[in-house]
Design a protein around this motif. Structure first.
Motif, PDB file in Angstrom:
ATOM      1  N   ARG A  45      46.519  40.902  -4.868  1.00 57.48           N
ATOM      2  CA  ARG A  45      46.298  40.328  -3.535  1.00 57.48           C
ATOM      3  C   ARG A  45      46.565  41.363  -2.445  1.00 57.48           C
ATOM      4  NH1 ARG A  45      45.365  35.042  -3.775  1.00 57.48           N
ATOM      5  NH2 ARG A  45      45.886  33.964  -5.696  1.00 57.48           N
ATOM      6  N   ALA A  46      47.593  42.169  -2.606  1.00 62.26           N
ATOM      7  CA  ALA A  46      47.901  43.202  -1.612  1.00 62.26           C
ATOM      8  C   ALA A  46      46.764  44.215  -1.512  1.00 62.26           C
ATOM      9  CB  ALA A  46      49.212  43.904  -1.961  1.00 62.26           C
ATOM     10  N   ASN A  47      46.234  44.651  -2.659  1.00 61.00           N
ATOM     11  CA  ASN A  47      45.123  45.597  -2.639  1.00 61.00           C
ATOM     12  C   ASN A  47      43.870  44.959  -2.060  1.00 61.00           C
ATOM     13  OD1 ASN A  47      46.608  47.719  -3.633  1.00 61.00           O
ATOM     14  ND2 ASN A  47      45.992  47.407  -5.747  1.00 61.00           N
ATOM     15  N   TRP A  48      43.655  43.674  -2.314  1.00 60.05           N
ATOM     16  CA  TRP A  48      42.498  42.963  -1.761  1.00 60.05           C
ATOM     17  C   TRP A  48      42.591  42.925  -0.232  1.00 60.05           C
ATOM     18  CZ3 TRP A  48      37.756  41.774  -2.621  1.00 60.05           C
ATOM     19  CH2 TRP A  48      37.116  40.822  -1.833  1.00 60.05           C
ATOM     20  N   ARG A  49      43.781  42.620   0.298  1.00 59.24           N
ATOM     21  CA  ARG A  49      43.958  42.588   1.755  1.00 59.24           C
ATOM     22  C   ARG A  49      43.687  43.965   2.361  1.00 59.24           C
ATOM     23  NH1 ARG A  49      48.123  39.053   0.263  1.00 59.24           N
ATOM     24  NH2 ARG A  49      49.631  40.757   0.213  1.00 59.24           N
ATOM     25  N   THR A  50      44.171  45.017   1.707  1.00 61.71           N
ATOM     26  CA  THR A  50      43.934  46.373   2.193  1.00 61.71           C
ATOM     27  C   THR A  50      42.452  46.707   2.153  1.00 61.71           C
ATOM     28  OG1 THR A  50      46.125  47.105   1.493  1.00 61.71           O
ATOM     29  CG2 THR A  50      44.450  48.822   1.810  1.00 61.71           C
ATOM     30  N   LEU A  51      41.788  46.398   1.049  1.00 66.19           N
ATOM     31  CA  LEU A  51      40.355  46.670   0.926  1.00 66.19           C
ATOM     32  C   LEU A  51      39.565  45.896   1.975  1.00 66.19           C
ATOM     33  CD1 LEU A  51      37.918  47.908  -0.504  1.00 66.19           C
ATOM     34  CD2 LEU A  51      37.996  45.972  -2.107  1.00 66.19           C
ATOM     35  N   ARG A  53      40.551  44.759   4.867  1.00 66.96           N
ATOM     36  CA  ARG A  53      40.805  45.330   6.195  1.00 66.96           C
ATOM     37  C   ARG A  53      40.013  46.615   6.391  1.00 66.96           C
ATOM     38  NH1 ARG A  53      45.357  47.658   5.700  1.00 66.96           N
ATOM     39  NH2 ARG A  53      44.595  49.708   6.121  1.00 66.96           N
ATOM     40  N   ARG A  54      39.995  47.467   5.376  1.00 66.20           N
ATOM     41  CA  ARG A  54      39.279  48.744   5.493  1.00 66.20           C
ATOM     42  C   ARG A  54      37.770  48.527   5.597  1.00 66.20           C
ATOM     43  NH1 ARG A  54      41.295  53.284   1.616  1.00 66.20           N
ATOM     44  NH2 ARG A  54      40.013  54.437   3.095  1.00 66.20           N
ATOM     45  N   ASP A  57      37.098  47.427   9.081  1.00 65.29           N
ATOM     46  CA  ASP A  57      37.269  48.562   9.997  1.00 65.29           C
ATOM     47  C   ASP A  57      36.137  49.595   9.877  1.00 65.29           C
ATOM     48  OD1 ASP A  57      39.608  47.430  10.904  1.00 65.29           O
ATOM     49  OD2 ASP A  57      40.926  48.787   9.783  1.00 65.29           O
ATOM     50  N   ASP A  59      35.605  51.584   7.220  1.00 67.25           N
ATOM     51  CA  ASP A  59      35.982  52.744   6.427  1.00 67.25           C
ATOM     52  C   ASP A  59      35.071  53.009   5.228  1.00 67.25           C
ATOM     53  OD1 ASP A  59      38.111  53.026   8.146  1.00 67.25           O
ATOM     54  OD2 ASP A  59      39.616  52.291   6.741  1.00 67.25           O
TER      55      ASP A  59
END
Length: 63
Positions: A45-51, A53-54, A57, A59
């Motif tokens: 879930r943490a990696n999903w949120r980061t992905l 967001r990127r 943005d 990225d």
């Protein structure tokens, strides 16, 4: 049974480039809707949120 749904920011209205996501035990599943029997990706879930967001943005824009 895993319930896949179209990602809210996925593709266009013609559904030709759709990413589907699923809630997996502690992870998020990702697959290509055009190939539901094909490969799938599971991320935390943490990696999903980061992905996510990127992607929002810009990225990972290909242009």
């Amino acid at each position: 049974m895993i319930e896949w749904r179209k990602a809210s920011r996925s593709g266009t209205s013609d559904n030709t480039s759709c990413v589907e996501v699923a809630n997996l035990a502690g992870n998020i599943g990702v697959r290509d809707s055009k190939d539901p029997q094909g490969p799938k990706l599971a991320v935390t879930r943490a990696n999903w949120r980061t992905l996510a967001r990127r992607i929002k943005d810009g990225d990972h824009d290909l242009a």
